[in-house]
Structures are given as C-alpha cells and as structure tokens.
Design a protein around this motif. Structure first.
Motif, PDB file in Angstrom:
ATOM      1  N   ALA A   1       0.790  -1.371  -0.113  1.00  0.00           N
ATOM      2  CA  ALA A   1       0.142   0.093  -0.040  1.00  0.00           C
ATOM      3  C   ALA A   1       0.760   1.157   0.183  1.00  0.00           C
TER       4      ALA A   1
ATOM      5  N   ALA B   1       2.498   1.654  -3.502  1.00  0.00           N
ATOM      6  CA  ALA B   1       1.395   1.756  -4.649  1.00  0.00           C
ATOM      7  C   ALA B   1       1.938   3.154  -5.478  1.00  0.00           C
TER       8      ALA B   1
ATOM      9  N   GLY C   1       0.925   5.901  -8.322  1.00  0.00           N
ATOM     10  CA  GLY C   1      -0.616   6.656  -8.691  1.00  0.00           C
ATOM     11  C   GLY C   1      -0.629   6.321 -10.352  1.00  0.00           C
TER      12      GLY C   1
ATOM     13  N   ILE D   1      -8.931   4.967 -11.826  1.00  0.00           N
ATOM     14  CA  ILE D   1      -8.913   4.897 -10.308  1.00  0.00           C
ATOM     15  C   ILE D   1      -7.169   4.944  -9.988  1.00  0.00           C
ATOM     16  N   THR D   2      -6.869   5.453  -9.099  1.00  0.00           N
ATOM     17  CA  THR D   2      -5.343   5.715  -8.440  1.00  0.00           C
ATOM     18  C   THR D   2      -5.348   4.946  -7.024  1.00  0.00           C
ATOM     19  N   SER D   3      -4.319   4.526  -6.587  1.00  0.00           N
ATOM     20  CA  SER D   3      -4.203   4.003  -5.286  1.00  0.00           C
ATOM     21  C   SER D   3      -3.121   4.851  -4.781  1.00  0.00           C
ATOM     22  N   GLY D   4      -2.567   5.643  -5.611  1.00  0.00           N
ATOM     23  CA  GLY D   4      -1.424   6.824  -5.010  1.00  0.00           C
ATOM     24  C   GLY D   4      -1.471   8.276  -5.708  1.00  0.00           C
TER      25      GLY D   4
ATOM     26  N   THR E   1      -7.282  14.440  -7.809  1.00  0.00           N
ATOM     27  CA  THR E   1      -8.306  13.362  -7.587  1.00  0.00           C
ATOM     28  C   THR E   1      -9.473  13.775  -7.006  1.00  0.00           C
TER      29      THR E   1
ATOM     30  N   ARG F   1     -12.819  12.032  -4.672  1.00  0.00           N
ATOM     31  CA  ARG F   1     -13.228  10.682  -3.810  1.00  0.00           C
ATOM     32  C   ARG F   1     -14.709  10.370  -4.704  1.00  0.00           C
TER      33      ARG F   1
ATOM     34  N   ARG G   1     -13.262   4.946  -3.605  1.00  0.00           N
ATOM     35  CA  ARG G   1     -11.885   4.975  -4.115  1.00  0.00           C
ATOM     36  C   ARG G   1     -11.639   6.556  -4.750  1.00  0.00           C
TER      37      ARG G   1
END
Length: 178
Positions: free
Chosen positions: A43, A46, A48, A95-98, A113, A115, A120
């Motif tokens: 995590a 990760a 982006g 979608i991005t996780s970073g 970004t 939400r 997500r």
C-alpha cells in the motif's frame, strides 16, 4: 450387533482418508488465497495512475499510461463523478491508489483526484473526473467521443484540459468539385 459395529468401523476407515484429503485441499486453497493478498507494505509502495498524451484522429488527446483514451462526462459537476453503477461498467473511472502523475505533454498542474461514492480515488484532469470506454479495445481508439449516454455526452480532452469535439461531417449541400 457385532456386524453393525464392524460395518461402522469399515465406513470410518474409508471416510478417514477422504477427510484427510479434503482437509489438505482446504489448507492448500487457503494458503493460495493468502498468497494472492499483497502484503500491507505494498500500500505504501503503490504508484499512482499516470496520464499522458497521444496523437489520435481527434488531434492530441490525454490517455492512460497504456494509451487508452480518457474521457470526461458532461454530467459531472464540481469535480465529482455522476457516473456509477451500470454507467461505470461501460465507462470505467480511472482509479488511483497513490498520487497520480503526468508524462508526455500532460500537465502535472492539471492532475488531481476526487473521492467516489465507493471511497476510491478517481483521477481528475482540469477538475474533470476521467474515464475510459469499454469499446476502446486498444490504444488510440476514440469510440466514446461524442457518445450521449447515461444522461450526457462523453468527450475526449486536450492536454490543455479542454473538451475535444468530434469534427462534424462536411455539408453536402454545396457545389463540391466545381
């Protein structure tokens, strides 16, 4: 009675190896399932999502890192997505996780970004949530340009963050060729 007891012992002996095999199979599946779950340290590592640019039939447009066209949905307001449920099936959000990034002519200052309702993070460009289109099967395709679906139009975006409108067909009412 003795025959009944012998029969029960025989059935128990037959079931025991099956139970051992079943227990081993369950343990193997559980171990395989755990191997598919990334460790918590991933995590933090990760990356982006990355927005880039590409030359397409519409001109220079913004695309994903693998060259898929990115679209805006004209129904989105104030940087928030209005596309969920079945809409998001046909128009998957980026979608991005970073922290998302920009390369190849895309402006890092326009990347952001928002939400989504499901929690997500969706990448935005010039405050527009970004989506791909399921009918764009490979890099460079712009099948979603100008499509009116789920209550509004979908358009590709320029590197400046402006809507790109599909050029209209030339009028056939003139004296072409003369």
């Amino acid at each position: 009675m003795q025959l009944n007891q012998q029969t029960n012992e025989l059935f128990a002996a037959v079931r025991r190896p099956r139970m051992i095999v079943a227990a081993a199979a369950v343990a193997a599946l559980a171990a395989a399932g755990l191997a598919l779950v990334p460790p918590a340290t991933y995590a933090a590592q990760a990356k982006g999502a990355v927005v880039s640019t590409a030359k397409a039939s519409l001109g220079r447009i913004i695309v994903t890192a693998n060259g898929r066209t990115l679209y805006l949905f004209e129904k989105d307001r104030n940087g928030k997505s209005a596309c969920s449920g079945q809409c998001a099936v046909f128009w998957p959000p980026l979608i991005t996780s970073g922290k998302p990034g920009a390369t190849g002519g895309a402006s890092a200052s326009l990347i952001g970004t928002t939400r989504r309702a499901d929690g997500r993070l969706q990448v935005t460009y010039n405050h527009h949530p970004l989506y791909t289109f399921v009918k764009d099967k490979k890099a460079g395709q712009t099948n979603g340009e100008g499509v009116n679906a789920f209550g509004a139009a979908w358009d590709a975006m320029s590197p400046a963050g402006a809507t790109i409108e599909k050029p209209s067909a030339p009028s056939s009412g003139g004296r072409a060729g003369y």
